[in-house]
Design an enzyme around this catalytic site. Structure first.
Site, PDB file in Angstrom:
ATOM      1  N   ASP A   1      34.697 -29.362  50.318  1.00  0.00           N
ATOM      2  CA  ASP A   1      34.364 -28.386  51.359  1.00  0.00           C
ATOM      3  C   ASP A   1      34.468 -28.955  52.762  1.00  0.00           C
ATOM      4  O   ASP A   1      34.673 -28.203  53.722  1.00  0.00           O
ATOM      5  CB  ASP A   1      32.951 -27.842  51.144  1.00  0.00           C
TER       6      ASP A   1
ATOM      7  N   GLU B   1      23.739 -40.239  50.719  1.00  0.00           N
ATOM      8  CA  GLU B   1      23.309 -38.845  50.669  1.00  0.00           C
ATOM      9  C   GLU B   1      22.135 -38.634  51.615  1.00  0.00           C
ATOM     10  O   GLU B   1      21.171 -39.403  51.621  1.00  0.00           O
ATOM     11  CB  GLU B   1      22.913 -38.469  49.236  1.00  0.00           C
TER      12      GLU B   1
ATOM     13  N   ARG C   1      24.275 -24.905  39.322  1.00  0.00           N
ATOM     14  CA  ARG C   1      24.724 -26.063  40.099  1.00  0.00           C
ATOM     15  C   ARG C   1      23.837 -27.294  39.870  1.00  0.00           C
ATOM     16  O   ARG C   1      24.327 -28.404  39.663  1.00  0.00           O
ATOM     17  CB  ARG C   1      24.745 -25.726  41.591  1.00  0.00           C
TER      18      ARG C   1
ATOM     19  N   ALA D   1      34.576 -24.997  44.035  1.00  0.00           N
ATOM     20  CA  ALA D   1      34.134 -26.208  43.346  1.00  0.00           C
ATOM     21  C   ALA D   1      35.274 -26.822  42.545  1.00  0.00           C
ATOM     22  O   ALA D   1      35.406 -28.052  42.467  1.00  0.00           O
ATOM     23  CB  ALA D   1      32.953 -25.895  42.428  1.00  0.00           C
TER      24      ALA D   1
ATOM     25  N   ARG E   1      21.600 -12.916  46.984  1.00  0.00           N
ATOM     26  CA  ARG E   1      21.617 -13.573  45.680  1.00  0.00           C
ATOM     27  C   ARG E   1      20.338 -13.246  44.914  1.00  0.00           C
ATOM     28  O   ARG E   1      19.258 -13.190  45.487  1.00  0.00           O
ATOM     29  CB  ARG E   1      21.745 -15.095  45.846  1.00  0.00           C
TER      30      ARG E   1
END
Length: 434
Positions: A328, A42, A135, A341, A216
């Site tokens: 994705d 990551e 999330r 998702a 948002r």
């Protein structure tokens, strides 16, 4: 060989996962359960997800349970549902976001219809038709299922080497910090801007701007209930209108109401980054003529950024040799169907089980090919349908426009196609192909 105490014997090959988002962790959990040695690389300093709310439908809950029931348990701990007893089977309630222009007399806020799905209750998972989660909270729950030593952080991928048999075969990953790692194969779960995909296709397959951008906001529950009323605030709503739409639904067990306002500008995105600064004046201008209460709320709590919507429509295979794409990185879609998702969870179930069914490195490409054969048609269709769903909600879909009977039929058919997939049958088909 049979499993011992639910843990299968270790396979004689390893999988490197690039990317530690929801999809990457889901795949890792599935692979570990299948006895496949795996490691996540990551780029960030720790687990994290961009954005606040994400919606999961019935197919998503099914995929979580099939990968590992512990994933579904973690999901339920942080999931938020519609509050009202008569809305437990409702995905979203469609309403007018502005006054109708077709002469039917409908005003902003008027109900169009509730999209229902009582079949989801028959799954027996303890979830409902629409589940909203934060999330980051869900990612935290999934991370608890990853054994120590499974993840390396601050590993930003810069290049990939496909090793010859004389060098031991497999894949070598090179990272920005100068380190490298090898594995029998690699799965790119590194999102819409995937570096794995860039290597695989020589940067020829790139995301496309959909002509939409969104604002948002997270609104405190108490204020949302005072202004909108309990029925509106605590149950998911989708306000449609000419050139845009606004979606609202509770997250964090109702403590916050997630709001997203989407605008279609039909132009190129004229910013270098996909996220651009915004102002209250921008929102007010973009939503001129919309339900004033909604505009006031979203403009007051908006994060002062507008997000461009990109997706990934293409016909290329999701793999080559021992390099594969998932989530994705392979098929990023807009959020207009609430299915992005969920598609990653479906991918993780199919791919982890296919890799768990083989016993040698020579079969890795065969497993990737079988995965591609069943997942690419479905996921690319989701990308296309999601883009069309946005157009329908914005009253710009050809042959539908603002005809509500056609809109309802069109949207209903799209969602039911997403929700009704038999994932176990899909896995069986992939295994027959392999």
């Amino acid at each position: 060989m049979d499993s011992v105490n639910g843990v299968k014997p270790a396979k004689p090959f390893s999988i490197a996962i690039v990317g530690g988002g929801l999809g990457g962790i889901a795949l890792a959990i599935g692979l570990i359960k299948q006895g496949v040695p795996t490691h996540i690389y990551e780029a960030a300093a720790g687990f994290g997800e961009i954005g606040a709310g994400v919606i999961f439908g019935p197919n998503s809950a099914r995929a979580l349970n099939l990968i590992d029931p512990a994933m579904l348990d973690g999901f339920k701990r942080c999931a938020t549902f519609n509050e009202s007893a008569d809305r437990i089977h409702t995905w979203l309630s469609w309403r007018y976001g502005m006054d109708s222009r077709d002469g039917n007399g409908k005003k902003c806020g008027d109900l169009i219809w509730h999209l229902e799905d009582e079949e989801s209750a028959k799954l027996g998972y303890g979830t409902r038709t629409r589940c909203g989660v934060h999330r980051a909270r869900f990612l935290d729950e999934l991370a608890k299922l990853i054994p120590d030593g499974t993840v390396s952080f601050r590993k930003s991928l810069v290049d990939i080497d496909e090793l010859s048999e004389s060098k031991g075969g497999g894949i070598r990953l090179h990272f920005a910090d100068g380190s490298s790692a090898t594995a029998s194969a690699v799965v790119g779960c590194d999102g819409i801007k995937s570096k794995t995909r860039g290597y695989l296709f020589n940067n020829k397959i790139n995301p496309e701007y959909t002509g939409e951008y969104g604002y948002r906001a997270l609104v405190p529950e108490k204020l949302a209930r005072e202004i909108l009323g309990d029925d509106i605030a605590l149950n998911g709503q989708l306000y449609v209108g000419y050139g845009g739409f606004i979606i609202t639904y509770p997250v964090e067990h109702g403590k916050l109401i997630n709001m997203v306002g989407v605008v279609r500008n039909g132009q190129l995105w004229n910013h270098e980054q996909w996220i651009a600064p915004s102002t209250k004046e921008d929102i007010v201008k973009d939503f001129e003529g919309w339900h004033p209460v909604l505009v006031d709320l979203i403009s007051k709590f908006e994060v002062r950024d507008k997000w461009a919507f990109f997706d990934l429509i293409h016909s290329e295979k999701y793999y080559r040799g021992r390099i594969c794409l998932m989530g994705d990185s392979a098929h990023a879609s807009t959020a207009n169907l609430g299915a992005g998702a969920g598609m990653a969870m479906e991918d993780a179930f199919i791919l982890s089980n296919l890799l768990g069914s083989i016993n040698d490195t020579e079969s890795l490409e065969r497993a990737f090919k079988a995965y591609d054969s069943v997942r690419r048609p479905r996921t690319q269709k989701v990308v296309r349908l999601s883009r069309l769903a946005g157009m329908a909600n914005e009253f710009v879909a050809p042959k539908i426009w603002d005809d509500l009977s056609k809109l309802q039929s069109d949207i209903d058919a799209r969602y039911r196609w997403v929700w009704r997939e038999d994932l176990e049958a899909q896995l069986a088909e992939a295994k027959r192909y392999m």
